[in-house]
Design a protein around this motif. Structure first.
Motif, PDB file in Angstrom:
ATOM      1  N   SER A  19       0.838  -1.197   0.000  1.00 27.26           N
ATOM      2  CA  SER A  19       0.000   0.000   0.000  1.00 27.26           C
ATOM      3  C   SER A  19       0.874   1.249   0.000  1.00 27.26           C
ATOM      4  O   SER A  19       1.937   1.282   0.641  1.00 27.26           O
ATOM      5  CB  SER A  19      -0.912   0.029   1.226  1.00 27.26           C
ATOM      6  N   PRO A  20       0.460   2.311  -0.698  1.00 24.84           N
ATOM      7  CA  PRO A  20       1.216   3.570  -0.651  1.00 24.84           C
ATOM      8  C   PRO A  20       1.354   4.071   0.777  1.00 24.84           C
ATOM      9  O   PRO A  20       0.498   3.821   1.633  1.00 24.84           O
ATOM     10  CB  PRO A  20       0.358   4.515  -1.505  1.00 24.84           C
ATOM     11  N   LEU A  21       2.421   4.817   1.035  1.00 26.03           N
ATOM     12  CA  LEU A  21       2.685   5.282   2.390  1.00 26.03           C
ATOM     13  C   LEU A  21       1.553   6.161   2.922  1.00 26.03           C
ATOM     14  O   LEU A  21       1.216   6.097   4.104  1.00 26.03           O
ATOM     15  CB  LEU A  21       4.011   6.048   2.434  1.00 26.03           C
ATOM     16  N   TYR A  22       0.957   6.972   2.060  1.00 22.14           N
ATOM     17  CA  TYR A  22      -0.104   7.845   2.565  1.00 22.14           C
ATOM     18  C   TYR A  22      -1.314   7.040   3.015  1.00 22.14           C
ATOM     19  O   TYR A  22      -1.998   7.414   3.984  1.00 22.14           O
ATOM     20  CB  TYR A  22      -0.487   8.889   1.520  1.00 22.14           C
ATOM     21  N   MET A  23      -1.576   5.901   2.334  1.00 22.67           N
ATOM     22  CA  MET A  23      -2.690   5.048   2.748  1.00 22.67           C
ATOM     23  C   MET A  23      -2.378   4.356   4.063  1.00 22.67           C
ATOM     24  O   MET A  23      -3.255   4.184   4.909  1.00 22.67           O
ATOM     25  CB  MET A  23      -2.996   4.027   1.652  1.00 22.67           C
ATOM     26  N   GLN A  24      -1.116   3.949   4.248  1.00 21.76           N
ATOM     27  CA  GLN A  24      -0.721   3.340   5.522  1.00 21.76           C
ATOM     28  C   GLN A  24      -0.862   4.344   6.662  1.00 21.76           C
ATOM     29  O   GLN A  24      -1.336   4.007   7.750  1.00 21.76           O
ATOM     30  CB  GLN A  24       0.719   2.842   5.443  1.00 21.76           C
ATOM     31  N   LEU A  25      -0.454   5.592   6.398  1.00 15.46           N
ATOM     32  CA  LEU A  25      -0.560   6.622   7.429  1.00 15.46           C
ATOM     33  C   LEU A  25      -2.024   6.934   7.730  1.00 15.46           C
ATOM     34  O   LEU A  25      -2.415   7.062   8.899  1.00 15.46           O
ATOM     35  CB  LEU A  25       0.169   7.884   6.975  1.00 15.46           C
ATOM     36  N   ALA A  26      -2.852   7.022   6.686  1.00 18.62           N
ATOM     37  CA  ALA A  26      -4.280   7.272   6.897  1.00 18.62           C
ATOM     38  C   ALA A  26      -4.914   6.145   7.705  1.00 18.62           C
ATOM     39  O   ALA A  26      -5.725   6.390   8.603  1.00 18.62           O
ATOM     40  CB  ALA A  26      -4.986   7.432   5.555  1.00 18.62           C
ATOM     41  N   ARG A  27      -4.534   4.904   7.405  1.00 23.25           N
ATOM     42  CA  ARG A  27      -5.077   3.753   8.135  1.00 23.25           C
ATOM     43  C   ARG A  27      -4.677   3.820   9.606  1.00 23.25           C
ATOM     44  O   ARG A  27      -5.481   3.535  10.503  1.00 23.25           O
ATOM     45  CB  ARG A  27      -4.586   2.455   7.488  1.00 23.25           C
ATOM     46  N   HIS A  28      -3.427   4.201   9.866  1.00 23.54           N
ATOM     47  CA  HIS A  28      -2.941   4.309  11.247  1.00 23.54           C
ATOM     48  C   HIS A  28      -3.707   5.388  12.007  1.00 23.54           C
ATOM     49  O   HIS A  28      -4.184   5.165  13.135  1.00 23.54           O
ATOM     50  CB  HIS A  28      -1.448   4.625  11.222  1.00 23.54           C
ATOM     51  N   LEU A  29      -3.879   6.551  11.400  1.00 21.29           N
ATOM     52  CA  LEU A  29      -4.602   7.636  12.066  1.00 21.29           C
ATOM     53  C   LEU A  29      -6.073   7.272  12.259  1.00 21.29           C
ATOM     54  O   LEU A  29      -6.673   7.610  13.281  1.00 21.29           O
ATOM     55  CB  LEU A  29      -4.472   8.924  11.246  1.00 21.29           C
ATOM     56  N   ARG A  30      -6.643   6.580  11.282  1.00 26.90           N
ATOM     57  CA  ARG A  30      -8.043   6.151  11.396  1.00 26.90           C
ATOM     58  C   ARG A  30      -8.219   5.219  12.598  1.00 26.90           C
ATOM     59  O   ARG A  30      -9.204   5.306  13.330  1.00 26.90           O
ATOM     60  CB  ARG A  30      -8.468   5.441  10.109  1.00 26.90           C
ATOM     61  N   ARG A  31      -7.265   4.322  12.792  1.00 29.98           N
ATOM     62  CA  ARG A  31      -7.354   3.395  13.922  1.00 29.98           C
ATOM     63  C   ARG A  31      -7.218   4.144  15.249  1.00 29.98           C
ATOM     64  O   ARG A  31      -7.909   3.820  16.221  1.00 29.98           O
ATOM     65  CB  ARG A  31      -6.263   2.328  13.806  1.00 29.98           C
ATOM     66  N   LEU A  32      -6.364   5.168  15.292  1.00 24.95           N
ATOM     67  CA  LEU A  32      -6.214   5.952  16.511  1.00 24.95           C
ATOM     68  C   LEU A  32      -7.506   6.699  16.839  1.00 24.95           C
ATOM     69  O   LEU A  32      -7.891   6.832  18.003  1.00 24.95           O
ATOM     70  CB  LEU A  32      -5.058   6.940  16.356  1.00 24.95           C
ATOM     71  N   ILE A  33      -8.182   7.189  15.805  1.00 20.59           N
ATOM     72  CA  ILE A  33      -9.451   7.895  16.020  1.00 20.59           C
ATOM     73  C   ILE A  33     -10.517   6.918  16.511  1.00 20.59           C
ATOM     74  O   ILE A  33     -11.238   7.177  17.466  1.00 20.59           O
ATOM     75  CB  ILE A  33      -9.893   8.595  14.723  1.00 20.59           C
ATOM     76  N   ALA A  34     -10.613   5.764  15.841  1.00 19.04           N
ATOM     77  CA  ALA A  34     -11.619   4.774  16.220  1.00 19.04           C
ATOM     78  C   ALA A  34     -11.370   4.243  17.624  1.00 19.04           C
ATOM     79  O   ALA A  34     -12.309   3.949  18.373  1.00 19.04           O
ATOM     80  CB  ALA A  34     -11.636   3.629  15.217  1.00 19.04           C
ATOM     81  N   GLY A  35     -10.097   4.109  18.013  1.00 20.79           N
ATOM     82  CA  GLY A  35      -9.762   3.566  19.325  1.00 20.79           C
ATOM     83  C   GLY A  35      -9.803   4.582  20.444  1.00 20.79           C
ATOM     84  O   GLY A  35      -9.653   4.221  21.616  1.00 20.79           O
ATOM     85  N   GLY A  36      -9.973   5.860  20.105  1.00 21.28           N
ATOM     86  CA  GLY A  36     -10.093   6.883  21.138  1.00 21.28           C
ATOM     87  C   GLY A  36      -8.793   7.552  21.527  1.00 21.28           C
ATOM     88  O   GLY A  36      -8.800   8.469  22.357  1.00 21.28           O
ATOM     89  N   THR A  37      -7.652   7.105  20.959  1.00 18.75           N
ATOM     90  CA  THR A  37      -6.398   7.784  21.256  1.00 18.75           C
ATOM     91  C   THR A  37      -6.439   9.219  20.766  1.00 18.75           C
ATOM     92  O   THR A  37      -5.946  10.137  21.420  1.00 18.75           O
ATOM     93  CB  THR A  37      -5.219   7.028  20.601  1.00 18.75           C
ATOM     94  N   LEU A  38      -7.016   9.410  19.590  1.00 26.00           N
ATOM     95  CA  LEU A  38      -7.312  10.744  19.081  1.00 26.00           C
ATOM     96  C   LEU A  38      -8.811  10.950  19.234  1.00 26.00           C
ATOM     97  O   LEU A  38      -9.601  10.311  18.536  1.00 26.00           O
ATOM     98  CB  LEU A  38      -6.887  10.883  17.616  1.00 26.00           C
TER      99      LEU A  38
END
Length: 262
Positions: A19-38
């Motif tokens: 996966s492109p790096l921007y998609m990996q970064l978006a996936r990581h941030l999405r997980r942080l939002i869903a998990g409540g870290t963000l």
């Protein structure tokens, strides 16, 4: 369920990942939002800080952030920065039979759908039994992701006899509006609610971590003459949806305010 990783997790991005790096970064941030870290209204670090923290270009960060803005998970304030958006939280009373689109509009939210599939096929044995169909009779199946203000809220599979809905492509918005237009208005429904955890596939569609708590709902809708009209199976995000039942104390016989079965 495992805890979400910290913001600058060195394992979040990998050059070996196709996966492109921007998609990996978006996936990581999405997980942080869903998990409540963000959390909602948290400010995202500046673009330069994110680029340095993940050792990527600012273009990569910009594309990842824009992808999440387009999904409604982040929003940008001029001269202020990028912030985590507030996810819609919906309370639905169970004493009235309304569709998802009607529920969202009544709360000032804009409903939309992403189609997963629309098809006509012979009814399964379970569908035939629930809908009172002969074996082999055909049904229209409508499988879609339901969104409110572009935020994923629920996965919904609706099954309707093909003699009632001969062309599932007719449905572009509210199924109930289409059924009313065809002369088959839903009159009442029975719902069964249960708690569960989202599978990997379900979580991926709803853009939350696997194992996220959810409400699993089965609904059977009927015409005024009592004939079965619709069979629905849905998975609602537990963090975004509450179902409310009004209960009245009866001095005589029991008269429920809702026809929900739990």
């Amino acid at each position: 369920m495992s805890l979400p990783p910290p913001l600058y997790d060195p394992a979040a991005l990998s050059p070996d990942n196709p996966s492109p790096l921007y998609m990996q970064l978006a996936r990581h941030l999405r997980r942080l939002i869903a998990g409540g870290t963000l959390a909602a209204d948290d400010a995202l670090p500046a673009e330069r800080d994110l680029a340095e923290g993940f050792a990527v270009s600012r273009v990569t960060v910009r594309k990842a952030v824009q992808a999440l803005v387009d999904e409604g998970l982040l929003h940008q304030r001029p001269r202020a920065g990028t912030f985590v958006a507030k996810a819609p939280h919906v309370e639905q009373p169970l004493s009235a039979l309304t569709g998802f689109s009607e529920d969202m509009r009544s709360r000032g939210l804009e409903p939309s759908s992403r189609w997963l599939s629309r098809s006509i096929a012979p009814a399964s044995p379970e569908e035939a039994m629930v809908l009172g169909l002969a074996l082999g009779e055909r049904v229209s199946r409508l499988w879609r992701l339901r969104l409110a203000d572009d935020v994923p809220m629920a996965i919904e599979l609706s099954v309707v006899p093909a003699r009632v809905l001969p062309d599932p492509m007719q449905v572009t918005g509210s199924l109930y509006d289409v059924l009313r237009g065809l002369g088959h208005p839903p009159h009442r429904a029975l719902q069964r609610l249960s708690a569960g955890l989202l599978s990997a596939d379900q979580a991926g569609i709803l853009q939350v971590p696997e194992g996220t708590p959810a409400l699993f709902i089965e609904r059977r809708s009927f015409l005024e003459n009592g004939r079965p009209l619709e069979f629905v199976r849905s998975q609602y995000r537990g963090d975004a949806y509450d179902f409310i039942v009004e209960l009245n104390l009866s001095t005589g016989g029991s008269t429920p305010a809702s026809e929900t079965v739990t």
